[in-house]
Design a protein around this motif. Structure first.
Motif, PDB file in Angstrom:
ATOM      1  N   ARG A 180       0.826  -1.193   0.000  1.00 49.82           N
ATOM      2  CA  ARG A 180       0.000   0.000   0.000  1.00 49.82           C
ATOM      3  C   ARG A 180       0.869   1.254   0.000  1.00 49.82           C
ATOM      4  NH1 ARG A 180      -4.626   1.623  -1.871  1.00 49.82           N
ATOM      5  NH2 ARG A 180      -5.455   3.439  -0.756  1.00 49.82           N
ATOM      6  N   GLY A 181       0.549   2.208  -0.863  1.00 49.01           N
ATOM      7  CA  GLY A 181       1.294   3.461  -0.940  1.00 49.01           C
ATOM      8  C   GLY A 181       2.499   3.410  -1.857  1.00 49.01           C
ATOM      9  N   ALA A 182       2.834   2.225  -2.401  1.00 46.25           N
ATOM     10  CA  ALA A 182       4.005   2.131  -3.278  1.00 46.25           C
ATOM     11  C   ALA A 182       3.786   2.922  -4.561  1.00 46.25           C
ATOM     12  CB  ALA A 182       4.307   0.664  -3.592  1.00 46.25           C
ATOM     13  N   GLU A 183       2.547   2.912  -5.100  1.00 48.55           N
ATOM     14  CA  GLU A 183       2.291   3.628  -6.348  1.00 48.55           C
ATOM     15  C   GLU A 183       2.540   5.129  -6.192  1.00 48.55           C
ATOM     16  OE1 GLU A 183      -1.587   3.134  -4.127  1.00 48.55           O
ATOM     17  OE2 GLU A 183       0.120   1.868  -4.686  1.00 48.55           O
ATOM     18  N   GLU A 184       2.199   5.681  -5.030  1.00 45.30           N
ATOM     19  CA  GLU A 184       2.420   7.113  -4.813  1.00 45.30           C
ATOM     20  C   GLU A 184       3.909   7.434  -4.755  1.00 45.30           C
ATOM     21  OE1 GLU A 184       0.291   7.956  -1.282  1.00 45.30           O
ATOM     22  OE2 GLU A 184      -1.696   7.636  -2.172  1.00 45.30           O
ATOM     23  N   LYS A 185       4.688   6.570  -4.125  1.00 45.42           N
ATOM     24  CA  LYS A 185       6.131   6.782  -4.050  1.00 45.42           C
ATOM     25  C   LYS A 185       6.781   6.677  -5.427  1.00 45.42           C
ATOM     26  CE  LYS A 185       6.254   7.316   0.400  1.00 45.42           C
ATOM     27  NZ  LYS A 185       6.613   8.631   0.997  1.00 45.42           N
ATOM     28  N   ILE A 186       6.306   5.750  -6.250  1.00 41.93           N
ATOM     29  CA  ILE A 186       6.866   5.597  -7.596  1.00 41.93           C
ATOM     30  C   ILE A 186       6.573   6.840  -8.435  1.00 41.93           C
ATOM     31  CG2 ILE A 186       6.732   4.251  -9.731  1.00 41.93           C
ATOM     32  CD1 ILE A 186       6.064   1.816  -7.941  1.00 41.93           C
ATOM     33  N   VAL A 187       5.338   7.340  -8.361  1.00 39.97           N
ATOM     34  CA  VAL A 187       4.975   8.568  -9.090  1.00 39.97           C
ATOM     35  C   VAL A 187       5.817   9.741  -8.607  1.00 39.97           C
ATOM     36  CG1 VAL A 187       3.118  10.233  -9.465  1.00 39.97           C
ATOM     37  CG2 VAL A 187       2.643   7.790  -9.598  1.00 39.97           C
ATOM     38  N   GLU A 188       5.996   9.828  -7.298  1.00 35.71           N
ATOM     39  CA  GLU A 188       6.808  10.919  -6.735  1.00 35.71           C
ATOM     40  C   GLU A 188       8.247  10.857  -7.250  1.00 35.71           C
ATOM     41  OE1 GLU A 188       8.450  12.318  -2.331  1.00 35.71           O
ATOM     42  OE2 GLU A 188       6.730  10.982  -2.481  1.00 35.71           O
ATOM     43  N   ALA A 189       8.806   9.655  -7.380  1.00 36.44           N
ATOM     44  CA  ALA A 189      10.179   9.516  -7.867  1.00 36.44           C
ATOM     45  C   ALA A 189      10.299   9.931  -9.335  1.00 36.44           C
ATOM     46  CB  ALA A 189      10.642   8.073  -7.684  1.00 36.44           C
ATOM     47  N   ILE A 190       9.358   9.487 -10.164  1.00 38.75           N
ATOM     48  CA  ILE A 190       9.400   9.855 -11.594  1.00 38.75           C
ATOM     49  C   ILE A 190       9.289  11.364 -11.760  1.00 38.75           C
ATOM     50  CG2 ILE A 190       8.220   9.623 -13.806  1.00 38.75           C
ATOM     51  CD1 ILE A 190       7.393   6.806 -12.959  1.00 38.75           C
ATOM     52  N   ARG A 191       8.349  11.963 -11.073  1.00 39.16           N
ATOM     53  CA  ARG A 191       8.177  13.418 -11.181  1.00 39.16           C
ATOM     54  C   ARG A 191       9.359  14.161 -10.573  1.00 39.16           C
ATOM     55  NH1 ARG A 191       1.751  13.748  -9.441  1.00 39.16           N
ATOM     56  NH2 ARG A 191       0.922  12.847 -11.386  1.00 39.16           N
ATOM     57  N   GLY A 192       9.939  13.600  -9.516  1.00 37.88           N
ATOM     58  CA  GLY A 192      11.095  14.250  -8.906  1.00 37.88           C
ATOM     59  C   GLY A 192      12.295  14.305  -9.834  1.00 37.88           C
ATOM     60  N   PHE A 193      12.555  13.212 -10.552  1.00 36.35           N
ATOM     61  CA  PHE A 193      13.653  13.223 -11.527  1.00 36.35           C
ATOM     62  C   PHE A 193      13.386  14.234 -12.639  1.00 36.35           C
ATOM     63  CE2 PHE A 193      15.213   8.842 -10.219  1.00 36.35           C
ATOM     64  CZ  PHE A 193      16.466   9.297  -9.855  1.00 36.35           C
ATOM     65  N   ASN A 194      12.140  14.307 -13.091  1.00 34.38           N
ATOM     66  CA  ASN A 194      11.811  15.256 -14.162  1.00 34.38           C
ATOM     67  C   ASN A 194      11.893  16.701 -13.699  1.00 34.38           C
ATOM     68  OD1 ASN A 194      10.563  14.033 -16.904  1.00 34.38           O
ATOM     69  ND2 ASN A 194      10.205  12.613 -15.213  1.00 34.38           N
ATOM     70  N   ALA A 195      11.745  16.922 -12.390  1.00 34.34           N
ATOM     71  CA  ALA A 195      11.802  18.292 -11.865  1.00 34.34           C
ATOM     72  C   ALA A 195      13.222  18.823 -11.775  1.00 34.34           C
ATOM     73  CB  ALA A 195      11.135  18.359 -10.490  1.00 34.34           C
ATOM     74  N   LEU A 196      14.235  17.944 -11.851  1.00 35.82           N
ATOM     75  CA  LEU A 196      15.620  18.408 -11.803  1.00 35.82           C
ATOM     76  C   LEU A 196      15.937  19.202 -13.062  1.00 35.82           C
ATOM     77  CD1 LEU A 196      17.379  15.167 -10.480  1.00 35.82           C
ATOM     78  CD2 LEU A 196      16.767  17.208  -9.175  1.00 35.82           C
ATOM     79  N   ARG A 197      16.671  20.302 -12.890  1.00 37.87           N
ATOM     80  CA  ARG A 197      17.031  21.157 -14.022  1.00 37.87           C
ATOM     81  C   ARG A 197      18.485  20.926 -14.425  1.00 37.87           C
ATOM     82  NH1 ARG A 197      13.143  21.953 -16.855  1.00 37.87           N
ATOM     83  NH2 ARG A 197      12.542  20.084 -15.742  1.00 37.87           N
ATOM     84  N   PRO A 198      18.799  21.005 -15.704  1.00 37.80           N
ATOM     85  CA  PRO A 198      20.203  20.862 -16.136  1.00 37.80           C
ATOM     86  C   PRO A 198      21.086  21.929 -15.496  1.00 37.80           C
ATOM     87  CG  PRO A 198      18.698  20.718 -18.017  1.00 37.80           C
ATOM     88  CD  PRO A 198      17.883  21.165 -16.852  1.00 37.80           C
ATOM     89  N   GLY A 199      22.268  21.515 -15.084  1.00 44.67           N
ATOM     90  CA  GLY A 199      23.201  22.443 -14.469  1.00 44.67           C
ATOM     91  C   GLY A 199      22.982  22.647 -12.985  1.00 44.67           C
ATOM     92  N   GLY A 200      22.031  21.928 -12.361  1.00 43.68           N
ATOM     93  CA  GLY A 200      21.772  22.087 -10.935  1.00 43.68           C
ATOM     94  C   GLY A 200      22.774  21.317 -10.086  1.00 43.68           C
ATOM     95  N   ASP A 201      22.562  21.372  -8.761  1.00 46.14           N
ATOM     96  CA  ASP A 201      23.455  20.659  -7.844  1.00 46.14           C
ATOM     97  C   ASP A 201      23.359  19.141  -8.068  1.00 46.14           C
ATOM     98  OD1 ASP A 201      24.169  23.079  -6.766  1.00 46.14           O
ATOM     99  OD2 ASP A 201      22.656  23.000  -5.172  1.00 46.14           O
TER     100      ASP A 201
END
Length: 484
Positions: A180-201
């Motif tokens: 339970r709750g694994a699907e939300e964590k997976i979505v959060e990870a995919i969106r988190g990677f996409n939120a990273l900007r080139p040239g960031g830390d």
């Protein structure tokens, strides 16, 4: 029943009767398994799940406490056929009985597969699985993002395969991949990677791998959730799904840009084999070197063949060299003869240059110069005289138009005390001082009486027609007062 028997019945309070019913039901149905279709499914803010189990003829209310709901392998949805295990109890506040559910599982694989097919058709109709939406994977990514459990064997297999093929920078986003709750964590990870900007830390990955090992359909069910499939389809970064074994298929496999049968295969899709690349580069280098060598050999052979047709350079240049030598000899002889001729002519000329001849020559030159100088002087005198006449004419004209000539004819200039020229009587203030300039000098004046009012301009009059000054208050003409 007779009134006597009714009088012998025990009298219960509402709470006593409700408690007795509750004990009876709990004792009789302390552990039951109920199969039915889920009707209403509600998750309260507290985390408890309230639902209805129904069939064609009846409905039973059920409740699953927060702790049990968090451990569910699947997300209960309306219309799902399930088997609920728990105990019967009552809710005295509403005089109804309910099933306290301890576990909830699909009623066989067929129910889950039916739900899977239903979701698959829905998302396919929206175009989430269309081939034109899938992006190509980069040939050699610099950074690889992995969404998986950090403690499982999956991440170790991926890293090991990457080291074997082509070591790359790997960023792991740890997440649940089951329960339970694994699907939300997976979505959060995919969106988190996409939120990273080139040239960031944190560097932005060039490709993502969503991976999990094998398991039952219930274990992999979080990858069949609609939100996971939508997040994979919306990812701006190319995504590889590697869920379960080769025979396992989930919705994220259809929504991803590339499906890998295993996590190890996902690593193979992500990067090429470094040794194969090196071998290919070396092979191309050998082929290039061979091609260049063959080209130079062909050109050298062609040059040798052409050289044979040209003949020996000595034979070609021999005649030209001889002609050059002969021309050099003739040039040397010609220069020597020309010099001798010039010296002879100079000697003859020097013999004819006597002092008398030189004096006569210089005399002729001096005469010519004298005549030229006389012409220059005459021309200069004419120019000076002409310029002088023009200057005198301009001086006479300047004197004629000068205001001093006007003063000589009897006119005068009237100025205020500060030197400002006064052109009209109204320009002089009453009691102000000033001066009048005549042809032979300047006299001081003092203006009496008020200034006359201004009147429209009238045509100019001659000196003989000028009006006399208007009389003052005493009847006498107004005159400026002169002071020495």
């Amino acid at each position: 029943m007779s009134e006597k028997n009714i009088g012998n019945l025990r009298e219960y309070t509402v709470s006593e009767l409700s408690g007795a019913v509750k004990r009876t039901i709990e004792d009789t149905f302390g552990l039951v398994r109920v199969k039915g279709e889920l009707g209403r499914v509600t998750r309260a803010a507290s985390g408890h799940v309230y639902l209805d189990l129904k069939d064609e003829k009846a409905v039973i209310s059920g409740v699953m406490w927060k702790g049990m709901a968090a451990r569910l392998a699947i997300k209960p949805e309306q219309g799902m056929e399930v088997v609920a295990t728990g105990r019967m109890s009552t809710f005295p506040g509403q005089s109804r009985y309910q099933l306290i559910i301890d576990s909830l599982e699909p009623a066989g694989v067929g129910a889950l597969m039916a739900l899977f097919e239903e979701r698959k058709k829905k998302l396919a109709a929206e175009g989430l699985f269309a081939p034109e939406r899938k992006r190509p994977l980069p040939f050699l990514p610099k950074v690889i993002g992995v969404v998986t459990s950090p403690s499982g064997a999956v991440i170790r297999d991926i890293l090991h395969r990457l080291r074997e093929r082509f070591p790359r920078h790997v960023i792991v986003w740890p997440t649940l991949v089951q329960g339970r709750g694994a699907e939300e964590k997976i979505v959060e990870a995919i969106r988190g990677f996409n939120a990273l900007r080139p040239g960031g830390d944190i560097p932005r990955p060039d490709v993502l791998i969503v991976a999990r090992g094998g398991g039952s359909l219930e274990d992999l069910w979080c990858f069949n959730e609609e939100m996971v499939a939508r997040a994979a389809a919306a990812s701006e970064i190319p995504l590889i799904s590697a869920v379960g074994h080769e025979t396992d298929t989930t919705l994220i496999d259809y929504a991803s840009d590339k499906r890998a049968p295993t996590p190890t295969a996902a690593a193979e899709f992500a990067v090429p084999v470094r040794a194969e690349l090196l071998a290919e580069v070396l092979n191309k280098e050998r082929r290039f070197t061979g091609a260049v060598t063959r080209m130079f050999e062909t050109r050298r052979s062609a040059l040798v063949s052409a050289a044979r047709g040209l003949g020996r350079p000595e034979d070609i240049l021999g005649a030209a060299t001889q002609r050059l030598d002969r021309a050099s000899d003739r040039l040397r002889s010609g220069l020597r003869g020309r010099l001798d001729t010039a010296l002879t002519a100079l000697a003859r000329a020097s013999g004819r240059l006597t002092p008398g001849l030189l004096a006569a020559g210089f005399g002729q030159r001096e005469h010519k110069i004298g005549v030229l100088w006389s012409r220059i002087e005459t021309r200069t005198e004419r120019i000076v005289a002409d310029r002088g006449s023009r200057l005198q004419a301009s001086a006479r004209m300047l004197a004629a138009v000068s205001y001093e000539s006007v003063l000589e004819r009897g006119f005068a200039l009237v100025r205020a005390k500060d030197g400002t020229l006064l052109r009209r009587a109204g320009d002089a203030a009453e009691g102000a001082g000033g001066e009048i300039q005549f042809a032979d000098g300047v006299r001081a004046v003092h203006f009496d009486g008020a200034a006359p009012s201004k009147s429209p301009k009238s045509p100019a009059k001659s000196a003989s027609q000028k009006e006399t000054p208007k009389p003052d208050e005493a009847g006498k003409p107004r005159q400026p007062r002169l002071f020495d």
